[in-house]
Motif scaffolding. Structure first.
Motif, PDB file in Angstrom:
ATOM      1  N   LYS A 114       2.374 -11.136  -5.689  1.00 38.89           N
ATOM      2  CA  LYS A 114       1.701 -10.435  -6.779  1.00 38.89           C
ATOM      3  C   LYS A 114       0.554 -11.294  -7.280  1.00 38.89           C
ATOM      4  O   LYS A 114       0.727 -12.467  -7.572  1.00 38.89           O
ATOM      5  N   ARG A 115      -0.629 -10.687  -7.355  1.00 39.81           N
ATOM      6  CA  ARG A 115      -1.816 -11.395  -7.831  1.00 39.81           C
ATOM      7  C   ARG A 115      -1.938 -11.240  -9.341  1.00 39.81           C
ATOM      8  O   ARG A 115      -1.854 -10.114  -9.868  1.00 39.81           O
ATOM      9  N   VAL A 116      -2.091 -12.346 -10.039  1.00 35.26           N
ATOM     10  CA  VAL A 116      -2.238 -12.305 -11.493  1.00 35.26           C
ATOM     11  C   VAL A 116      -3.465 -13.113 -11.895  1.00 35.26           C
ATOM     12  O   VAL A 116      -3.934 -14.000 -11.167  1.00 35.26           O
ATOM     13  N   TRP A 117      -3.994 -12.790 -13.061  1.00 38.18           N
ATOM     14  CA  TRP A 117      -5.132 -13.514 -13.613  1.00 38.18           C
ATOM     15  C   TRP A 117      -4.679 -14.194 -14.905  1.00 38.18           C
ATOM     16  O   TRP A 117      -4.212 -13.543 -15.836  1.00 38.18           O
ATOM     17  N   LEU A 118      -4.812 -15.508 -14.932  1.00 37.68           N
ATOM     18  CA  LEU A 118      -4.354 -16.289 -16.070  1.00 37.68           C
ATOM     19  C   LEU A 118      -5.537 -16.733 -16.913  1.00 37.68           C
ATOM     20  O   LEU A 118      -6.522 -17.260 -16.375  1.00 37.68           O
ATOM     21  N   PRO A 119      -5.492 -16.541 -18.228  1.00 40.67           N
ATOM     22  CA  PRO A 119      -6.572 -17.044 -19.084  1.00 40.67           C
ATOM     23  C   PRO A 119      -6.448 -18.561 -19.257  1.00 40.67           C
ATOM     24  O   PRO A 119      -5.430 -19.062 -19.747  1.00 40.67           O
ATOM     25  N   VAL A 120      -7.454 -19.293 -18.851  1.00 40.12           N
ATOM     26  CA  VAL A 120      -7.441 -20.759 -18.900  1.00 40.12           C
ATOM     27  C   VAL A 120      -8.628 -21.245 -19.717  1.00 40.12           C
ATOM     28  O   VAL A 120      -9.763 -20.804 -19.516  1.00 40.12           O
ATOM     29  N   LYS A 121      -8.356 -22.153 -20.659  1.00 44.51           N
ATOM     30  CA  LYS A 121      -9.422 -22.673 -21.508  1.00 44.51           C
ATOM     31  C   LYS A 121     -10.162 -23.799 -20.802  1.00 44.51           C
ATOM     32  O   LYS A 121      -9.551 -24.725 -20.261  1.00 44.51           O
ATOM     33  N   PHE A 122     -11.471 -23.723 -20.821  1.00 40.26           N
ATOM     34  CA  PHE A 122     -12.357 -24.785 -20.347  1.00 40.26           C
ATOM     35  C   PHE A 122     -13.271 -25.126 -21.520  1.00 40.26           C
ATOM     36  O   PHE A 122     -14.285 -24.459 -21.741  1.00 40.26           O
ATOM     37  N   PRO A 124     -14.826 -24.807 -24.856  1.00 38.68           N
ATOM     38  CA  PRO A 124     -14.862 -23.691 -25.819  1.00 38.68           C
ATOM     39  C   PRO A 124     -14.686 -22.321 -25.166  1.00 38.68           C
ATOM     40  O   PRO A 124     -14.647 -21.309 -25.862  1.00 38.68           O
ATOM     41  N   PHE A 125     -14.577 -22.297 -23.825  1.00 39.83           N
ATOM     42  CA  PHE A 125     -14.526 -21.010 -23.118  1.00 39.83           C
ATOM     43  C   PHE A 125     -13.124 -20.744 -22.561  1.00 39.83           C
ATOM     44  O   PHE A 125     -12.379 -21.671 -22.223  1.00 39.83           O
ATOM     45  N   THR A 126     -12.772 -19.465 -22.449  1.00 38.58           N
ATOM     46  CA  THR A 126     -11.551 -19.042 -21.775  1.00 38.58           C
ATOM     47  C   THR A 126     -11.947 -18.166 -20.603  1.00 38.58           C
ATOM     48  O   THR A 126     -12.595 -17.128 -20.770  1.00 38.58           O
ATOM     49  N   LEU A 127     -11.552 -18.605 -19.397  1.00 37.58           N
ATOM     50  CA  LEU A 127     -11.950 -17.906 -18.186  1.00 37.58           C
ATOM     51  C   LEU A 127     -10.719 -17.458 -17.404  1.00 37.58           C
ATOM     52  O   LEU A 127      -9.680 -18.132 -17.412  1.00 37.58           O
TER      53      LEU A 127
END
Length: 513
Positions: A114-122, A124-127
């Protein structure tokens, strides 16, 4: 078969249930003494709940929980202490050349993906970062440079915990309560129970994997066969429990269940399969609790509270050989350490804040406690003594610092000295290390404490206390710090469980639509 990992400094809880025959006042007592962080998402929030559907509870919960997690209703109550049985098994999978299939019972089965997209902080940004999740018949799969490993644990893929807590909260007697406990929704925790009939009980509760003999469960298992794949949890009637012991009491402080009711009433290890993975750890709190309870054939309420707030270390615990190893050091060439050693030799084995060696001993006890929880060898005694002496000298210019100077309960403008120790029944198990002048702000330990009694007529009463106040995160509230002095002085406030008493003492009434 691998143990659940926890940060050693934030493990803890004490609990006592005492039958009328053991209490001088002839009442049933339940002492709930959970150890949780004083702030954050798992700090206790106190509540009294009355519903038209029969859910009438007083106790504590975590913000967001739909039910009181520990406390009492009119007929019975329970509290919890953390346990750590071995509930997880790891299977090494044999993959094919593509890495997308694994061998199982002579056939190649596709790995679920299953492909998932995780919000990761870099900064000040979340990608969004893409990851692929894998699963086999055993459970979730982790791929790394050593291969593919499946994780299996009892209770996965089920969501009965809320149902179980809902039903035990509504239970009217032992039969209904145990029927609710049989649902198997709570993954693992000890339950200490008492009710208005005088029954007391200890349950070493967990969803134990129903493992088969013939396999080495404490190492990665072969994932290519169903022969080692368990499919259910051990039934409720097979979990370790003590009900109405001859001793008249049960207690636990995150120690092995084989030390929970005093001589003559303890569980026999021979009665339980090693495949359950029951912990063998002994805490100082566990030893002290049983020592003190077993020594008193008729316990008064004041004596029970003195046991709960005991600040002593037992020489029979791991602290005994640890202090002995420090006292055995040859420090003739190091006068500063020798001075500390001599002071430690006069220590009275308590962290009551009255002795000149309490702060030094407490710093050293913390090192030993971490080793004991993680089942590692005790640290180097000379190195630990040197670190403790340096900390006291650098921050206070002396080593005979009163414990209350280094151990504080502080919030807002309130700053109070605290007694107790990292593994004493009066627990102060974690300090904030970022405090000025070497003072430690207590962040974890004795937190929500509740005393519940049922008199001879079966009527319930309770008292409670919080480290700070009922307003857990609202500094403008008068209840942000209003329980701190009571907490430090080991005093309690009444719980208005009866609806009429609750309304009579209410400061404000409001309705949320």
């Amino acid at each position: 078969m691998t143990p659940l990992g926890r940060e050693p400094e934030i493990n803890g809880s004490n609990a006592f249930a005492v039958a009328p025959k053991r209490m001088a006042d002839g009442q049933t007592w339940l002492v709930s003494n959970s150890h949780q962080p004083y702030e954050g998402n798992v700090a206790w929030y106190e509540a009294v709940v009355h519903s038209g559907e029969g859910l009438n509870m007083a106790g504590a919960l975590f913000p967001g929980s739909p039910f009181v997690l520990l406390g009492h209703n009119a007929n019975l109550g329970w509290t919890n202490t953390v346990n750590s049985p071995d509930l997880i098994d790891v299977y090494k999978l044999e993959l094919d050349g593509s890495g997308d299939k694994y061998r199982f019972d002579g056939k190649w089965k596709p790995l679920e993906q299953k492909r998932v997209w995780l919000p990761v902080k870099f900064g000040p940004f979340t990608l969004p970062v893409a990851r692929t999740l894998y699963r086999s018949v055993h459970g979730p799969v982790i791929k790394n440079d050593k291969g593919a490993f499946a994780i299996r644990y009892a209770g996965m893929d089920q969501a009965k915990m809320l149902e179980q807590y809902y039903k035990i909260g509504k239970a009217r007697d032992w039969a209904e309560w145990t029927a609710a406990m049989s649902l198997g929704g709570v993954p693992a925790t000890n339950f200490i129970y008492a009710d208005k009939t005088g029954r007391v009980a200890f349950l070493y509760y967990a969803l134990f994997p129903d493992r088969q003999p013939g396999f080495v469960w404490n190492k990665p298992l072969e994932g290519n066969t169903s022969k080692n794949l368990w499919t259910r949890a051990v039934p409720f009637d097979r979990i370790p429990k003590i009900v109405d012991p001859a001793s008249g009491f049960v207690t636990n402080a995150n120690n092995t269940p084989y030390l929970s009711a005093g001589p003559g009433s303890e569980l026999d290890p021979a009665d339980y399969s090693p495949l359950l993975g029951i912990e063998q750890r002994i805490t100082n709190r566990g030893i002290r609790g049983v020592e003190l309870m077993a020594a008193d054939a008729s316990i008064t309420p004041a004596e029970l509270l003195a046991i709960k707030f005991d600040t002593g270390y037992s020489k029979r615990s791991y602290v005994g050989p640890w202090i002995a190893s420090i006292l055995a050091l040859d420090l003739r060439a190091e006068p500063e350490l020798a001075k500390a050693q001599a002071m430690l030799a006069q220590w009275d084995w308590t962290s009551d804040g009255k002795g000149s060696a309490d702060a030094l001993a407490e710093l050293l006890a913390r090192d030993a406690n971490i080793a004991n929880y993680t089942r590692k060898p005790l640290p180097d005694p000379k190195g630990a003594l040197a670190i403790a002496v340096t900390r006291l000298q650098d921050n206070f210019g002396r080593i005979d610092v009163p414990l209350g100077e280094i151990q504080r309960l502080r919030r807002g403008t309130i700053d109070l000295p605290m007694d107790g120790g990292t593994d004493t029944l009066r627990a102060t198990s974690r300090w904030d290390k970022a405090t000025p002048k070497g003072r430690g702000r207590v962040m974890h330990g004795d937190s929500f404490i509740m005393l519940v009694t049922w008199d001879k007529a079966g009527r319930v009463q309770s008292r409670s206390i919080q480290p700070y106040g009922a307003a857990t995160n609202r500094p403008a509230s008068p209840h942000y710090t209003d329980q701190m002095k009571l907490f430090v002085n080991k005093q309690f406030k009444p719980v208005h469980f009866d609806r009429a008493a609750l309304l009579a003492n209410a400061k404000r009434a409001y309705r949320v639509n």
